[in-house]
Design an enzyme around this catalytic site. Sequence first.
Site, PDB file in Angstrom:
ATOM      1  CE  LYS A 114      10.301 -56.179 -53.459  1.00 56.98           C
ATOM      2  NZ  LYS A 114       9.704 -54.825 -53.692  1.00 56.98           N
ATOM      3  CG  ASP A 115      11.766 -52.321 -55.876  1.00 51.57           C
ATOM      4  OD1 ASP A 115      10.708 -51.742 -55.639  1.00 51.57           O
ATOM      5  OD2 ASP A 115      12.327 -53.086 -55.059  1.00 51.57           O
ATOM      6  CG  MET A 133      13.987 -47.025 -48.421  1.00 55.23           C
ATOM      7  SD  MET A 133      12.543 -46.039 -48.775  1.00 55.23           S
ATOM      8  CE  MET A 133      11.327 -47.282 -49.062  1.00 55.23           C
ATOM      9  N   GLY A 149      17.889 -54.629 -55.953  1.00 51.50           N
ATOM     10  CA  GLY A 149      17.112 -55.837 -56.215  1.00 51.50           C
ATOM     11  C   GLY A 149      16.164 -55.642 -57.395  1.00 51.50           C
ATOM     12  N   GLY A 163      16.396 -60.634 -49.113  1.00 52.17           N
ATOM     13  CA  GLY A 163      16.765 -59.996 -50.386  1.00 52.17           C
ATOM     14  C   GLY A 163      17.901 -59.004 -50.173  1.00 52.17           C
ATOM     15  CG  HIS A 164      17.243 -55.477 -47.876  1.00 50.70           C
ATOM     16  ND1 HIS A 164      16.059 -55.661 -47.201  1.00 50.70           N
ATOM     17  CD2 HIS A 164      17.046 -54.424 -48.703  1.00 50.70           C
ATOM     18  CE1 HIS A 164      15.189 -54.753 -47.580  1.00 50.70           C
ATOM     19  NE2 HIS A 164      15.746 -53.988 -48.505  1.00 50.70           N
ATOM     20  CB  SER A 166       8.426 -56.951 -50.370  1.00 49.00           C
ATOM     21  OG  SER A 166       7.971 -55.646 -50.094  1.00 49.00           O
TER      22      SER A 166
HETATM   23  O1  PAF Z   1      14.550 -49.737 -53.085  1.00 54.01           O
HETATM   24  C1  PAF Z   1      14.639 -49.006 -52.073  1.00 54.01           C
HETATM   25  O2  PAF Z   1      14.733 -49.485 -50.934  1.00 54.01           O
HETATM   26  C2  PAF Z   1      14.632 -47.502 -52.247  1.00 54.01           C
HETATM   27  O3  PAF Z   1      13.806 -47.115 -53.288  1.00 54.01           O
HETATM   28  C3  PAF Z   1      16.046 -46.895 -52.409  1.00 54.01           C
HETATM   29  C4  PAF Z   1      16.715 -47.386 -53.678  1.00 54.01           C
HETATM   30  C5  PAF Z   1      16.901 -47.241 -51.206  1.00 54.01           C
HETATM   31  C6  PAF Z   1      15.952 -45.371 -52.498  1.00 54.01           C
HETATM   32  O4  PAF Z   1      15.365 -44.828 -51.362  1.00 54.01           O
END
Ligand code: PAF
Length: 299
Positions: free
Chosen positions: A165-166, A44, A163, A50-51, A201
């Site tokens: 974290k989720d 998003m 990731g 992390g990304h 985050s």
């Molecule tokens: O983890 C996220 O950033 C969002 O939940 C995702 C997987 C991109 C879906 O919108």
Amino acid sequence: MNTLLLSESEAGVRMQTVHGLPNLREIILHWRRQGHSIAFVPTMGNLHGGHLSLLARARELADRTVMSIFVNPIQFGRGEDYEHYPSTLAEDSRKLSANGLDLLFAPDLAQLYPGGFDTDTRVTVPELSDILCGKFRPGHFSGVATVVSKLLINVQPDVALFGEKDYQQVLVIKRMAKDLCFPVRILGMPIVREADGLAMSSRNAYLSAEERALAPVIYRTLQQSALKLRQSGAQFAQVEADGMRTLQQAGLRPEYFSIRRAEDLGEPGPGDRDLSILVAAWLGKARLIDNIRVELPAG
Ligand code: PAF
């Protein structure tokens, strides 16, 4: 349109950005015809380390990498932070280009929700979506599963990275991909932490300086709880209650502090050894989540 299709020598050197599904599909088709494998990282935006670690792993796993940046309205509940979710596309784009991304897909709402939101088709993974975060954010995981389905169908990656974290989100997406027979490997990747242990985050940006100094208590509490479980075989309910109390005493507002089976997030029994401790807690305006894996010794 042809300008989107870079030559072999250019590809991988210069990042392309597309906003529409037709352009995305054209590039994917071109790569597929050339026999390239594709790794995909949905996000998003408001990118952090992390990304970028997901992108680094994606580059190792496939010939071409795609990242999406799309703030998905249907995974936010009423009164949540959709309207305020930080949008940093120019800065994100610069980071991605510097880190070797091949293709950035940044669609607008009409691309992914052509029929609006009121009566549109949704994807729901039952049960797993209703516990832990799902209990406090009704509809959230259906919103995630729906948008990730749309993205996977169009990007058609060999592998998609998320990731941990989720952690619950990763399990929901794995189950969705399995149930819908998507020909993709879903990979959960380790949490990336700040030096003091706070999980990276986008929502950490909501913390004041004082709250930011408090926030590492979450990971410390997870670590202490994991140690208690491993060393003393402490009772699950006791460790959960202690974790809730520690966070409350530190000034946080925890929603849950829960020990679950790592495999499916079910309630663990005495014989279960592969566990995960998961937490969601409010600190000021930020809802923070984190988790830790715990392998209990046999016997
Ligand atoms: O983890 C996220 O950033 C969002 O939940 C995702 C997987 C991109 C879906 O919108």
